[in-house]
Design a protein around this motif. Structure first.
Motif, short mmCIF file in Angstrom:
data_model
loop_
_atom_site.label_atom_id
_atom_site.label_comp_id
_atom_site.label_asym_id
_atom_site.label_seq_id
_atom_site.Cartn_x
_atom_site.Cartn_y
_atom_site.Cartn_z
N VAL A 141 -14.87 -26.72 -4.87
CA VAL A 141 -13.80 -26.71 -5.88
C VAL A 141 -12.70 -25.73 -5.46
CG1 VAL A 141 -13.20 -26.09 -8.25
CG2 VAL A 141 -15.29 -27.40 -7.80
N ALA A 142 -13.12 -24.51 -5.09
CA ALA A 142 -12.14 -23.49 -4.67
C ALA A 142 -11.42 -23.91 -3.40
CB ALA A 142 -12.85 -22.15 -4.47
N LEU B 223 -7.44 -24.37 -2.94
CA LEU B 223 -6.71 -23.52 -2.01
C LEU B 223 -6.09 -24.29 -0.86
CD1 LEU B 223 -9.17 -20.51 -2.14
CD2 LEU B 223 -6.78 -20.51 -2.94
N ALA B 224 -6.40 -25.56 -0.74
CA ALA B 224 -5.68 -26.43 0.19
C ALA B 224 -4.32 -26.80 -0.39
CB ALA B 224 -6.49 -27.69 0.47
N GLU B 225 -4.19 -26.66 -1.72
CA GLU B 225 -2.95 -27.03 -2.41
C GLU B 225 -2.02 -25.85 -2.63
OE1 GLU B 225 -5.08 -30.38 -5.33
OE2 GLU B 225 -4.62 -28.36 -6.07
N SER B 226 -2.59 -24.65 -2.74
CA SER B 226 -1.77 -23.49 -3.09
C SER B 226 -2.25 -22.24 -2.38
CB SER B 226 -1.79 -23.27 -4.61
OG SER B 226 -3.11 -23.03 -5.05
N ARG B 227 -1.38 -21.28 -2.28
CA ARG B 227 -1.70 -20.03 -1.58
C ARG B 227 -2.80 -19.26 -2.31
NH1 ARG B 227 2.66 -15.11 -0.55
NH2 ARG B 227 1.20 -13.64 0.43
N PHE B 228 -2.69 -19.19 -3.65
CA PHE B 228 -3.68 -18.51 -4.46
C PHE B 228 -4.27 -19.50 -5.46
CE2 PHE B 228 -0.69 -15.10 -3.20
CZ PHE B 228 -1.58 -14.30 -2.48
N LEU B 229 -5.30 -19.09 -6.17
CA LEU B 229 -6.00 -20.04 -7.03
C LEU B 229 -5.15 -20.61 -8.15
CD1 LEU B 229 -9.54 -18.42 -7.23
CD2 LEU B 229 -9.00 -20.72 -6.39
N ALA B 230 -4.29 -19.79 -8.73
CA ALA B 230 -3.48 -20.27 -9.85
C ALA B 230 -2.07 -20.65 -9.45
CB ALA B 230 -3.44 -19.22 -10.96
N ALA C 242 -6.69 -14.60 -11.65
CA ALA C 242 -7.62 -15.62 -11.15
C ALA C 242 -8.22 -15.20 -9.81
CB ALA C 242 -6.89 -16.96 -11.01
N ASP C 243 -7.40 -14.63 -8.95
CA ASP C 243 -7.88 -14.19 -7.64
C ASP C 243 -8.75 -12.94 -7.75
OD1 ASP C 243 -6.22 -16.17 -6.09
OD2 ASP C 243 -4.66 -15.07 -7.15
N ILE C 244 -8.35 -12.02 -8.64
CA ILE C 244 -9.12 -10.80 -8.83
C ILE C 244 -10.51 -11.14 -9.36
CG2 ILE C 244 -9.25 -8.65 -10.16
CD1 ILE C 244 -6.15 -8.58 -10.05
N ALA C 245 -10.61 -12.11 -10.24
CA ALA C 245 -11.91 -12.50 -10.81
C ALA C 245 -12.80 -13.19 -9.79
CB ALA C 245 -11.69 -13.41 -12.02
N ASN C 246 -12.24 -14.04 -8.98
CA ASN C 246 -13.04 -14.87 -8.07
C ASN C 246 -13.36 -14.23 -6.74
OD1 ASN C 246 -13.50 -17.87 -9.09
ND2 ASN C 246 -11.53 -17.18 -9.90
N PHE C 247 -12.45 -13.39 -6.25
CA PHE C 247 -12.64 -12.81 -4.92
C PHE C 247 -13.98 -12.09 -4.74
CE2 PHE C 247 -12.34 -9.05 -2.20
CZ PHE C 247 -12.04 -9.62 -0.98
N PRO C 248 -14.40 -11.21 -5.66
CA PRO C 248 -15.64 -10.46 -5.41
C PRO C 248 -16.88 -11.33 -5.30
CG PRO C 248 -14.32 -9.38 -7.09
CD PRO C 248 -13.72 -10.73 -6.87
N ALA D 266 -12.76 -23.59 4.98
CA ALA D 266 -11.75 -22.85 5.73
C ALA D 266 -10.65 -22.30 4.83
CB ALA D 266 -11.14 -23.75 6.81
N ASN D 267 -10.30 -23.02 3.78
CA ASN D 267 -9.25 -22.53 2.89
C ASN D 267 -9.70 -21.31 2.11
OD1 ASN D 267 -7.33 -24.71 3.47
ND2 ASN D 267 -8.82 -26.02 2.44
N VAL D 268 -10.96 -21.30 1.72
CA VAL D 268 -11.51 -20.10 1.06
C VAL D 268 -11.48 -18.93 2.04
CG1 VAL D 268 -13.56 -19.06 0.03
CG2 VAL D 268 -12.95 -21.42 -0.54
N GLY D 269 -11.85 -19.19 3.29
CA GLY D 269 -11.84 -18.13 4.30
C GLY D 269 -10.46 -17.54 4.49
N ARG D 270 -9.44 -18.39 4.53
CA ARG D 270 -8.06 -17.91 4.67
C ARG D 270 -7.65 -17.05 3.49
NH1 ARG D 270 -4.33 -19.04 0.89
NH2 ARG D 270 -4.96 -21.25 0.91
N TRP D 271 -7.98 -17.50 2.30
CA TRP D 271 -7.66 -16.77 1.06
C TRP D 271 -8.38 -15.43 1.01
CZ3 TRP D 271 -11.47 -16.24 -2.90
CH2 TRP D 271 -11.01 -15.84 -4.16
N VAL D 272 -9.65 -15.40 1.39
CA VAL D 272 -10.42 -14.16 1.39
C VAL D 272 -9.78 -13.13 2.31
CG1 VAL D 272 -12.59 -13.10 2.18
CG2 VAL D 272 -12.65 -15.10 0.67
N LYS D 273 -9.40 -13.54 3.51
CA LYS D 273 -8.80 -12.61 4.47
C LYS D 273 -7.51 -12.01 3.93
CE LYS D 273 -10.78 -14.62 8.67
NZ LYS D 273 -10.50 -15.36 9.92
#
Length: 286
Positions: free
Chosen positions: A190-191, A195-202, A209-215, A239-246
């Motif tokens: 889902v994530a 994240l294939a559609e947008s830079r951040f989750l929202a 949204a990113d602060i809640a999900n990142f940890p 891969a999109n989650v990996g990019r966002w995490v970095k």
């Protein structure tokens, strides 16, 4: 091979030893087990927590507010060791009757302090108080809150579900591990699709949204949670989650927030208590 069949009794009772890492503290009842007051520091916010994924949500949020220039978001962070049952002291139960970390005491007005418990509520409270990471526009606000509470709803499947049966249960059973591995991978998918559609989750802006999900999502990408679940779950597929995490992991406030109330690992990556920015001196923020 199929797991052994268990036939539940007509009425469940707690007289069966469950085993597992938290067997000594798990009970089917709520409330305090020990009379002990909580420490209180000089800062406007008092956080009682541990650097678990849920605890890190709160410390990242507070550090982000300070990074943005909100000096009145200064906080004292006190470690609550959940493995030793410190969440069941009378002081902590007074701040969170559910005996879960994190819990926050807002002392912005010393004459009228009040509690905020559960990580999602803490994030929303701070976002609204300081007007950051939660847009005022109705549509954008709804998108952010949807992803925040998606995480709140998904977290138990990852932690209490997959994490428990894969890493902590005293015996390994195929059915619950498969059940929760499937759900954890679905959550990552889902994530990843979002994240294939947008830079951040929202959307295109970093938010609550990113602060809640990142940890919760980040430790899987680095293999630092649940006995290297990264390999077991083929997390590199996302891969999109990996990019966002970095990108998020590189933020200075996130680097600081991840070590607050951390009491394991290398000594220079631990910060048992946090009372000011000076506490980070000499610590490794990677």
């Amino acid at each position: 091979m199929a797991d052994a069949t268990y036939t539940p009794p007509a009425v469940w009772s707690a007289d069966t030893v469950s085993g597992g890492r938290f067997a000594s503290i798990n009970r089917p009842t709520a409330g305090a087990r020990e009379e002990r007051d909580l420490p209180v520091g000089a800062n406007p916010f008092q956080l009682y927590s541990l650097a678990t994924p849920n605890g890190v949500k709160a410390t990242i949020m507070l550090e982000e507010l300070i990074e943005a220039g909100h000096s009145v978001a200064e906080y004292d962070a006190w470690t609550v060791n959940i493995s030793e049952g410190e969440q069941f002291t009378s002081g902590f139960v007074g701040v969170n009757p559910n005996s879960k970390i994190p819990a926050l005491l807002d002392r912005s007005d010393p004459a009228a302090p009040f509690r905020v418990f559960e990580s999602g509520a803490i994030l929303v409270h701070l976002a609204e108080k300081f007007g950051m990471f939660l847009p005022a526009d109705a549509a954008r606000r709804a998108e952010v809150l949807s992803w925040v509470f998606w995480q709140v709803a998904s977290g138990p499947f990852i932690g209490g579900g997959f994490g428990h049966f894969y890493a902590y249960a005293p015996e390994k059973y195929e059915y619950p591990i498969n059940r929760y591995a499937m759900e954890t991978k679905r959550i990552f998918d889902v994530a990843d699709k979002r994240l294939a559609e947008s830079r951040f989750l929202a959307g295109d802006e970093y938010s609550l949204a990113d602060i809640a999900n990142f940890p919760w999502l980040a430790p899987f990408t680095t293999g630092t949670i649940y006995n290297d679940a990264k390999t077991f779950l083929s997390i590199d597929e996302y891969a999109n989650v990996g990019r966002w995490v970095k990108e998020i992991a590189a933020r200075p406030a996130v680097k600081r927030g991840r070590i607050v109330n951390k009491v394991w690992g290398d000594e220079d990556t631990q910060l048992r208590e946090r009372h000011s920015a000076a506490d980070f001196e000499g610590k490794r923020l990677d």
